[in-house]
Scaffold this motif. Structure first.
Motif, PDB file in Angstrom:
ATOM      1  N   VAL A   1       0.708  -1.339   0.024  1.00  0.00           N
ATOM      2  CA  VAL A   1       0.009   0.074   0.027  1.00  0.00           C
ATOM      3  C   VAL A   1       1.013   1.166  -0.010  1.00  0.00           C
ATOM      4  O   VAL A   1       1.655   1.439   0.898  1.00  0.00           O
ATOM      5  N   THR A   2       0.586   1.926  -0.833  1.00  0.00           N
ATOM      6  CA  THR A   2       1.492   3.436  -1.027  1.00  0.00           C
ATOM      7  C   THR A   2       0.452   4.618  -0.889  1.00  0.00           C
ATOM      8  O   THR A   2      -0.619   4.608  -1.514  1.00  0.00           O
ATOM      9  N   LEU A   3       0.756   5.414  -0.134  1.00  0.00           N
ATOM     10  CA  LEU A   3       0.228   6.831  -0.115  1.00  0.00           C
ATOM     11  C   LEU A   3       0.460   7.759  -1.137  1.00  0.00           C
ATOM     12  O   LEU A   3       1.555   8.051  -1.331  1.00  0.00           O
ATOM     13  N   THR A   4      -0.580   7.989  -1.946  1.00  0.00           N
ATOM     14  CA  THR A   4      -0.447   8.790  -3.233  1.00  0.00           C
ATOM     15  C   THR A   4      -0.944  10.065  -3.240  1.00  0.00           C
ATOM     16  O   THR A   4      -0.568  11.127  -3.918  1.00  0.00           O
ATOM     17  N   ARG A   5      -1.712  10.545  -2.174  1.00  0.00           N
ATOM     18  CA  ARG A   5      -2.361  11.786  -2.052  1.00  0.00           C
ATOM     19  C   ARG A   5      -2.235  12.378  -0.516  1.00  0.00           C
ATOM     20  O   ARG A   5      -1.916  11.474   0.352  1.00  0.00           O
TER      21      ARG A   5
ATOM     22  N   MET B   1       3.431  10.840   2.236  1.00  0.00           N
ATOM     23  CA  MET B   1       3.373  10.736   0.762  1.00  0.00           C
ATOM     24  C   MET B   1       4.573   9.998   0.427  1.00  0.00           C
ATOM     25  O   MET B   1       5.518   9.881   0.645  1.00  0.00           O
ATOM     26  N   HIS B   2       3.916   8.894  -0.610  1.00  0.00           N
ATOM     27  CA  HIS B   2       4.911   8.146  -1.324  1.00  0.00           C
ATOM     28  C   HIS B   2       5.829   7.046  -0.438  1.00  0.00           C
ATOM     29  O   HIS B   2       6.422   6.568  -0.934  1.00  0.00           O
ATOM     30  N   GLN B   3       5.152   6.907   0.748  1.00  0.00           N
ATOM     31  CA  GLN B   3       5.616   5.876   1.560  1.00  0.00           C
ATOM     32  C   GLN B   3       4.747   4.864   1.286  1.00  0.00           C
ATOM     33  O   GLN B   3       3.435   4.470   0.976  1.00  0.00           O
TER      34      GLN B   3
ATOM     35  N   ARG C   1      -8.645  -4.492   4.377  1.00  0.00           N
ATOM     36  CA  ARG C   1      -9.288  -4.250   3.382  1.00  0.00           C
ATOM     37  C   ARG C   1     -10.174  -3.104   3.575  1.00  0.00           C
ATOM     38  O   ARG C   1     -10.563  -2.309   2.646  1.00  0.00           O
ATOM     39  N   GLY C   2     -10.851  -3.291   4.551  1.00  0.00           N
ATOM     40  CA  GLY C   2     -12.020  -2.055   5.025  1.00  0.00           C
ATOM     41  C   GLY C   2     -11.337  -1.015   4.856  1.00  0.00           C
ATOM     42  O   GLY C   2     -11.954   0.147   4.447  1.00  0.00           O
ATOM     43  N   MET C   3     -10.062  -0.785   5.548  1.00  0.00           N
ATOM     44  CA  MET C   3      -9.495   0.503   5.817  1.00  0.00           C
ATOM     45  C   MET C   3      -9.050   0.986   4.289  1.00  0.00           C
ATOM     46  O   MET C   3      -9.196   2.076   3.871  1.00  0.00           O
ATOM     47  N   ILE C   4      -8.420   0.089   3.616  1.00  0.00           N
ATOM     48  CA  ILE C   4      -8.110   0.442   2.232  1.00  0.00           C
ATOM     49  C   ILE C   4      -9.197   0.606   1.137  1.00  0.00           C
ATOM     50  O   ILE C   4      -9.019   1.964   0.721  1.00  0.00           O
ATOM     51  N   ASN C   5     -10.241   0.234   1.407  1.00  0.00           N
ATOM     52  CA  ASN C   5     -11.523   0.473   0.714  1.00  0.00           C
ATOM     53  C   ASN C   5     -12.154   1.750   0.816  1.00  0.00           C
ATOM     54  O   ASN C   5     -12.434   2.639   0.104  1.00  0.00           O
ATOM     55  N   LYS C   6     -11.775   2.375   2.238  1.00  0.00           N
ATOM     56  CA  LYS C   6     -12.538   3.437   2.604  1.00  0.00           C
ATOM     57  C   LYS C   6     -11.568   4.865   2.380  1.00  0.00           C
ATOM     58  O   LYS C   6     -12.252   5.860   1.920  1.00  0.00           O
ATOM     59  N   VAL C   7     -10.484   4.620   2.126  1.00  0.00           N
ATOM     60  CA  VAL C   7      -9.712   5.657   1.480  1.00  0.00           C
ATOM     61  C   VAL C   7      -8.937   5.258   0.285  1.00  0.00           C
ATOM     62  O   VAL C   7      -7.765   5.821  -0.074  1.00  0.00           O
ATOM     63  N   SER C   8      -9.578   4.580  -0.654  1.00  0.00           N
ATOM     64  CA  SER C   8      -9.045   3.906  -1.772  1.00  0.00           C
ATOM     65  C   SER C   8      -8.339   5.022  -2.596  1.00  0.00           C
ATOM     66  O   SER C   8      -7.497   4.906  -3.495  1.00  0.00           O
ATOM     67  N   TYR C   9      -9.123   6.422  -2.699  1.00  0.00           N
ATOM     68  CA  TYR C   9      -8.849   7.258  -3.551  1.00  0.00           C
ATOM     69  C   TYR C   9      -7.540   8.027  -3.158  1.00  0.00           C
ATOM     70  O   TYR C   9      -6.816   8.827  -3.977  1.00  0.00           O
ATOM     71  N   MET C  10      -6.817   7.552  -1.870  1.00  0.00           N
ATOM     72  CA  MET C  10      -5.696   8.254  -1.694  1.00  0.00           C
ATOM     73  C   MET C  10      -4.327   7.152  -1.768  1.00  0.00           C
ATOM     74  O   MET C  10      -3.510   7.453  -1.544  1.00  0.00           O
ATOM     75  N   LEU C  11      -4.873   6.030  -2.126  1.00  0.00           N
ATOM     76  CA  LEU C  11      -3.705   4.926  -2.114  1.00  0.00           C
ATOM     77  C   LEU C  11      -3.670   4.088  -3.354  1.00  0.00           C
ATOM     78  O   LEU C  11      -4.370   4.330  -4.505  1.00  0.00           O
ATOM     79  N   ALA C  12      -2.311   3.585  -3.440  1.00  0.00           N
ATOM     80  CA  ALA C  12      -2.235   2.798  -4.674  1.00  0.00           C
ATOM     81  C   ALA C  12      -1.923   1.488  -3.746  1.00  0.00           C
ATOM     82  O   ALA C  12      -0.799   1.505  -2.964  1.00  0.00           O
ATOM     83  N   VAL C  13      -2.661   0.378  -4.493  1.00  0.00           N
ATOM     84  CA  VAL C  13      -2.485  -0.921  -3.809  1.00  0.00           C
ATOM     85  C   VAL C  13      -2.033  -2.084  -4.774  1.00  0.00           C
ATOM     86  O   VAL C  13      -2.423  -1.969  -5.834  1.00  0.00           O
ATOM     87  N   GLU C  14      -0.990  -2.809  -4.509  1.00  0.00           N
ATOM     88  CA  GLU C  14      -0.611  -3.880  -5.293  1.00  0.00           C
ATOM     89  C   GLU C  14      -0.448  -5.149  -4.485  1.00  0.00           C
ATOM     90  O   GLU C  14      -0.023  -5.178  -3.413  1.00  0.00           O
ATOM     91  N   GLU C  15      -0.667  -6.342  -5.240  1.00  0.00           N
ATOM     92  CA  GLU C  15      -0.342  -7.529  -4.664  1.00  0.00           C
ATOM     93  C   GLU C  15       0.910  -7.997  -4.568  1.00  0.00           C
ATOM     94  O   GLU C  15       1.443  -7.785  -5.686  1.00  0.00           O
ATOM     95  N   VAL C  16       1.382  -8.501  -3.437  1.00  0.00           N
ATOM     96  CA  VAL C  16       2.793  -9.015  -3.456  1.00  0.00           C
ATOM     97  C   VAL C  16       2.731 -10.544  -3.230  1.00  0.00           C
ATOM     98  O   VAL C  16       2.107 -11.192  -2.893  1.00  0.00           O
TER      99      VAL C  16
END
Length: 62
Positions: free
Chosen positions: A9-13, A34-36, A47-62
Protein backbone atom coordinates in the motif's frame (compact mmCIF):
# COMPACT_ATOMS: atom_id res chain seq x y z
CA UNK A 1 1.40 -24.41 5.43
CA UNK A 2 -0.32 -21.67 3.42
CA UNK A 3 1.37 -18.32 3.03
CA UNK A 4 -0.78 -15.28 3.87
CA UNK A 5 -1.48 -12.90 1.01
CA UNK A 6 0.09 -9.50 1.40
CA UNK A 7 -0.66 -6.12 -0.10
CA UNK A 8 1.76 -3.28 -0.81
CA UNK A 9 0.00 0.00 0.00
CA UNK A 10 1.41 3.39 -1.06
CA UNK A 11 0.03 6.79 0.00
CA UNK A 12 -0.32 8.78 -3.24
CA UNK A 13 -2.33 11.79 -2.03
CA UNK A 14 -1.88 14.10 0.95
CA UNK A 15 -3.74 13.57 4.23
CA UNK A 16 -3.99 17.34 4.70
CA UNK A 17 -7.59 18.51 5.06
CA UNK A 18 -9.13 15.01 5.10
CA UNK A 19 -11.80 13.70 7.44
CA UNK A 20 -10.51 12.53 10.81
CA UNK A 21 -11.79 9.01 10.16
CA UNK A 22 -9.89 8.88 6.86
CA UNK A 23 -6.69 10.06 8.55
CA UNK A 24 -7.20 7.36 11.18
CA UNK A 25 -7.51 4.67 8.48
CA UNK A 26 -4.29 5.81 6.78
CA UNK A 27 -2.35 5.85 10.04
CA UNK A 28 -3.91 2.50 10.99
CA UNK A 29 -2.34 1.05 7.87
CA UNK A 30 1.03 2.36 9.07
CA UNK A 31 1.46 5.20 6.57
CA UNK A 32 2.90 8.53 7.73
CA UNK A 33 3.98 10.49 4.67
CA UNK A 34 3.29 10.70 0.96
CA UNK A 35 4.87 8.12 -1.34
CA UNK A 36 5.66 5.88 1.63
CA UNK A 37 4.88 2.20 1.06
CA UNK A 38 4.05 -0.48 3.61
CA UNK A 39 3.25 -4.16 3.29
CA UNK A 40 0.13 -5.31 5.14
CA UNK A 41 -1.55 -8.70 5.48
CA UNK A 42 -4.68 -9.12 3.36
CA UNK A 43 -7.35 -9.31 6.09
CA UNK A 44 -10.96 -8.07 6.06
CA UNK A 45 -10.01 -5.33 8.54
CA UNK A 46 -7.17 -4.02 6.38
CA UNK A 47 -9.31 -4.33 3.24
CA UNK A 48 -11.99 -2.20 4.90
CA UNK A 49 -9.50 0.56 5.72
CA UNK A 50 -8.06 0.39 2.19
CA UNK A 51 -11.53 0.59 0.61
CA UNK A 52 -12.48 3.58 2.76
CA UNK A 53 -9.51 5.67 1.61
CA UNK A 54 -8.89 4.02 -1.77
CA UNK A 55 -8.87 7.44 -3.48
CA UNK A 56 -5.63 8.23 -1.61
CA UNK A 57 -3.84 4.91 -2.08
CA UNK A 58 -2.15 2.73 -4.66
CA UNK A 59 -2.49 -0.98 -3.85
CA UNK A 60 -0.73 -3.98 -5.38
CA UNK A 61 -0.55 -7.64 -4.43
CA UNK A 62 2.83 -8.94 -3.32
Amino acid sequence: MSKQKQLKVTLTRSMHGRLASHKACVSGLGLRRMHQSVTVIDTPENRGMINKVSYMLAVEEV
